[in-house]
Each structure stands twice: as structure tokens, then as C-alpha cells.
Scaffold this active site. Structure first.
Site, PDB file in Angstrom:
ATOM      1  N   SER A 284      -4.335  13.660  95.953  1.00  0.00           N
ATOM      2  CA  SER A 284      -4.472  15.034  95.468  1.00  0.00           C
ATOM      3  C   SER A 284      -4.866  15.160  94.007  1.00  0.00           C
ATOM      4  O   SER A 284      -5.102  16.263  93.529  1.00  0.00           O
ATOM      5  CB  SER A 284      -3.170  15.811  95.699  1.00  0.00           C
TER       6      SER A 284
ATOM      7  N   LYS B 227      -0.214  22.236  86.904  1.00  0.00           N
ATOM      8  CA  LYS B 227      -0.252  22.531  88.327  1.00  0.00           C
ATOM      9  C   LYS B 227       0.994  23.327  88.699  1.00  0.00           C
ATOM     10  O   LYS B 227       2.082  23.080  88.166  1.00  0.00           O
ATOM     11  CB  LYS B 227      -0.314  21.222  89.129  1.00  0.00           C
TER      12      LYS B 227
ATOM     13  N   SER C  30      -4.934  18.393  96.715  1.00  0.00           N
ATOM     14  CA  SER C  30      -4.343  19.713  96.565  1.00  0.00           C
ATOM     15  C   SER C  30      -4.412  20.257  95.144  1.00  0.00           C
ATOM     16  O   SER C  30      -4.192  21.439  94.911  1.00  0.00           O
ATOM     17  CB  SER C  30      -2.875  19.663  96.998  1.00  0.00           C
TER      18      SER C  30
END
Length: 494
Positions: free
Chosen positions: A178, A79, A154
Site C-alpha cells: 500500500s 495518511k 491503499s
């Protein structure tokens, strides 16, 4: 070897060990898929294939020389809020769109030391603030099950990349759901560990008392392979807990999965998690999954949990307050985006932040600044901290009656990109996940069915430090069902 992207981490590690393929072949295979298919998904912000091939070549050389690290040469991706030395690390934001990190996050370092090969950095909601991955400066991520829909957020880029077969596993971060919510929307498994289990050093902060890095994989076992090297005490992180690391993979592989393997285990279910707002098809899949857990020997018991509406209000006071403090460092002076031709220092600060931050980040900074302002601090922030303590206590009381708490991960399946949801409606998508972050508990989501052709995830919440129990429980379910083996439309291509 066109189906390498369907192999589990366990199978990839065995294939490398038995010389069925090389790390370089794996990297080239996954890179080719990303190049040909990610235009439909937009899961990658940075493709780091040249470096990946160099590391794969080194991995093959080391393995030939006798290096026995089981994961040496297995591809993955990070990420984009995890600092990676020499690679763009943007947190999905314009304000960091030119920031090349000079160092590695501890998570990145630990995973590299285990032998994994990173293919690049994955798209995300800006500064991890969002539930649909539409707030990224680099464009929205598309769901590989239906590219007209969101992947969740997210960590939407991470979930979509795994569900597309672009990488077998990926890192994510979870501040209010998330990891778990995009895992649910994309039909894969994702785990958020106990707060303090994984170092936050080098992870770009959203809300420091809530953020925790975790993993995505097609199964609980895949998640365990990536999570294990991430854990451990880090003196560079004051919130890192000094506890012995655990071998999650060995724990799972030693788990009995036939007969009534969950006999004696109590799974708590709260009425509060099945109230208004829960999609009827989602509830049907969740109820069916709970019945399967009973069939495997678990006992379902009723527990009481803090009203999710109270949890939601508490989170959306505390998280933006911490964000407003953490994001004050992005001022256009030291690093990151700077406005052109500022008239004075005030203009530099104002325009750099106004131009550099997106609408959702600005909204949360303003909310947080208001909650922390003189005259409102005690009325809002202090009161929310007291309620947070009560939420922790409620979880403790619930765990006196059960070993694990189960709930829907999200109230709905993935919705359409660009759907005109107002911010409050988007925040409500986190209603089942945010209590876990406020209490610092571990939790995972694993697929248990579909609603109108879209994946549905079940959330399992554990006591502090119970990652192994969660992974083993989910693995037992997955050993007796096949929802986790179902492929998205993108994963079936190529």
C-alpha cells in the site's frame, strides 16, 4: 516564490535555515495549492490549515530563538489511519467518519517532535483495504498524471498529494504493497520499513502482523528525511523492536554516486516476477533500469522466490483473518458510526456494521471469519501460517546469493477509475509486493520510466533492517537518472 512545491526536503530545510522563506510562507503556499487544485485529485480528507499555520508560526519563532532542528517548519501530511489528536481520523470509512482522535499515534508524535508541520489527513482505501483508492467513503482519489486513472492504494491520497506538489513528503502504511504500489502509479518514491522498525501504536489496524508505516517523497533522500524520526523503539507497541536508530540522511549524503558506485553489490532477479500478467511496456522499463544498475557496477544474479500465486493465496487468507478480528471492535457501541433507532442489541450490531462498512471491507471480514471458523481453521488459517514460514525461508535462501532483490512493483501502470475489475483481478495487482509483508522485510519503489505515458516503479527488497542500504541504492540510481524529477500534470500547475 511560485515554485516552492518543486523543492526537495533538503532544499526546503536549507531555505528555512538561510531565511530564504519562513515556515508560514511554506504553509500558505502549499495550502493555496491544495485549495485550488485538490478538487481535481481529492487527496485530502481533512485540511488542517489553521493548526498548521499556528505550528508554522511557532516553528519560525523557535528557529529565530536558536532552535537548530533541521526539519523545523517543513510541511507534510499524514495518511488518515494515523491517530492525530483533535483531528478527524477516519481510516477512509463511514464507521469512523465522526471519530476525532483523543491522542497521537507514536509516528505522528515523533514527526511533530522533529519539527514537521502537518497540513492535514490524506485519503485512503477504507481501512487500508484496496489497491486503487476507490473504496474510500470520502470518494476516489485521482492520479495526478491522468485524473481519469487511479493513484493506487491503499495510500493513494498520500502518493497523489506528493506527486501533485501538495506536500513534499507524506506518511503511508503498507500491509501488502500500500506504499509501494501507489508510489509506482504516481511516479514517486515510497518505502516500507522492516516490520517492527516503526511503531504501530495509534495506527488503525488492518492486519496487525503485516501493517507497517512508511514514507513517500519525490526521491529516496526525501523519504529518508521523514523516515528517520519515525523509527525507534516504542514501549507502547509490543511488536516494536528495540534496535538503535540509524541516520538514513547522513548515510545517503555520504554515498559515492559517480563512476561504478555499486561495484560489488549483487542484485537478485527472479524469473517468477516476470511471468504472465506483466505488461510488456512495464517489463521494458524494468529491464532498462536493471541494465542501468549494471552500468553503475551492480551484478545481476538469478534467484528463486516462492511462486507469487502461492504468496498471493497465503496473504489473502491471513490478512482478512486478522482484519475480521481487528474490526470486531467497531460495533456501534463505544465510538464511531451507530445506526439510527436500533430495535435491540443484535439490530444495533448488525445495522451499524452493515451501514458503516463498505463492500470491500465487508468482503474481507467475511473471508477472514470463514478462514477462522470451526472446522476450517486448520485447513486454511493454520496451513497459511505454515506456508508463510516457507516464504520467509525462501527469501533467506535468495539473500544468500544477493544483497538486494529487484522486481516490478506492479504488473501494470495505473488503470482507469471505475474500470470494472473484479476483486480477484484487483488482488492480483499486489502479486509482487505482498511477499515482503509476509516476511516482514523492508522494500521501496522508485520510478524508472513510463508505460504509455504513465509512471513505472521498480521494487527493491532488502534483508531485515536494510532500510539504509535500500535508500542508498535507490539514491545512487536517482543521482544518475532523472525519472524522479519528472512532474505530473497537476504538479506543473500553479
Amino acid at each position: 516564490m511560485t515554485d516552492l512545491h518543486h523543492l526537495s526536503v533538503h532544499e526546503l530545510a536549507d531555505g528555512l535555515k538561510n531565511k530564504q522563506f519562513s515556515s508560514q510562507e511554506l504553509v500558505k503556499h502549499f495550502a493555496s495549492r491544495i485549495d485550488s487544485l485538490d478538487g481535481q485529485i481529492n487527496s485530502f480528507i481533512t485540511k488542517d490549515f489553521d493548526n498548521a499555520l499556528k505550528h508554522a508560526e511557532l516553528a519560525d519563532k523557535l528557529r529565530a530563538e536558536g532552535d537548530t532542528r533541521p526539519l523545523l517548519g517543513v510541511p507534510m501530511a499524514h495518511k488518515d489511519n494515523l491517530c492525530t489528536q483533535g483531528v478527524l481520523t477516519s481510516a477512509g470509512s463511514k464507521i469512523l467518519s465522526n471519530f476525532v482522535s483523543p491522542y497521537n499515534a507514536t509516528v505522528v508524535e515523533n514527526i511533530a517532535n522533529a519539527g514537521f508541520v502537518s497540513l492535514g489527513k490524506l485519503n485512503m482505501d477504507e481501512f487500508a483495504m484496496g489497491s486503487d483508492n476507490e473504496s474510500s467513503y470520502f470518494g476516489a482519489v485521482h492520479n495526478p498524471w491522468d485524473t481519469a486513472r487511479v493513484p493506487g492504494g491503499s495510500s493513494g491520497g498520500s502518493a497523489a498529494a506528493v506527486a501533485s506538489g501538495f506536500v513534499p513528503v507524506a506518511t503511508g502504511s503498507d500491509t501488502g504493497g500500500s506504499i509501494r504500489q501507489p508510489a509506482s502509479f504516481c511516479g514517486i518514491t515510497g518505502i516500507k520499513p522492516t516490520y517492527g522498525r516503526v511503531s504501530r501504536y495509534g495506527m488503525i489496524a488492518y492486519a496487525s502482523s503485516l501493517d507497517q508505516a512508511g514514507t513517500f517523497g519525490k526521491s529516496a533522500l526525501d523519504c529518508a528525511y521523514l523516515l528517520a524520526p519515525m523509527t525507534g523503539h516504542d514501549p507502547k507497541d509490543a511488536t516494536s523492536i528495540n534496535r538503535p536508530t540509524e541516520d538514513y540522511v547522513a548515510d545517503i549524503l555520504a554515498t559515492k554516486t559517480d563512476g561504478k558506485p555499486l561495484a560489488g553489490k549483487k542484485i537478485g532477479v527472479a524469473k517468477a516476477y516476470f511471468g504472465a500478467g506483466l505488461d510488456s511496456e512495464v517489463e521494458k522499463s524494468i529491464r532498462t533500469a536493471l541494465a542501468k544498475y549494471e552500468e553503475l557496477g551492480a551484478q545481476i544474479v538469478e534467484v528463486d522466490i516462492t511462486d507469487p500465486a502461492i504468496t498471493l493465496a497465503t496473504y489473502y487468507l491471513l490478512a482478512p483473518a486478522e482484519a475480521s478480528s481487528n474490526l470486531s471492535r467497531y460495533d456501534g457501541v463505544r465510538f464511531g458510526y451507530r445506526c439510527e433507532n436500533p430495535k435491540d442489541l443484535h439490530d444495533l450490531y448488525t445495522r451499524s456494521r452493515s451501514e458503516g462498512f463498505g463492500a470491500e471491507v465487508q468482503r474481507r471480514i467475511i473471508m477472514g471469519t470463514y478462514a477462522l471458523s470451526a472446522g476450517y481453521f486448520d485447513a486454511y488459517y493454520t496451513k497459511a501460517q505454515k506456508v508463510r514460514r516457507l516464504i520467509v525461508d525462501d527469501f533467506k535462501k535468495a539473500f544468500e546469493k544477493c544483497d538486494i532483490i529487484a522486481s516490478p512493483t506492479a504488473p501494470t501502470p495505473a488503470y482507469k477509475l471505475g474500470e470494472s475489475l473484479d476483486p480477484a483481478s484487483i488482488y492480483l495487482l499486489d502479486v509482487y509486493t505482498i511477499g515482503v509483508n509476509l516476511a516482514g522485510l523492508p522494500a521501496l519503489s522508485h520510478p524508472v520510466g513510463q508505460a504509455n505515458g504513465l509512471p513505472v516503479g521498480l521494487q527493491l527488497i532488502g534483508k531485515h533492517w536494510a532500510e539504509s542500504e535500500l535508500l542508498k541504492t535507490a539514491h545512487t540510481y536517482q543521482a544518475n537518472t532523472d525519472f524522479h524529477t519528472e512532474l505530473s500534470g497537476i504538479a506543473k500547475q500553479g
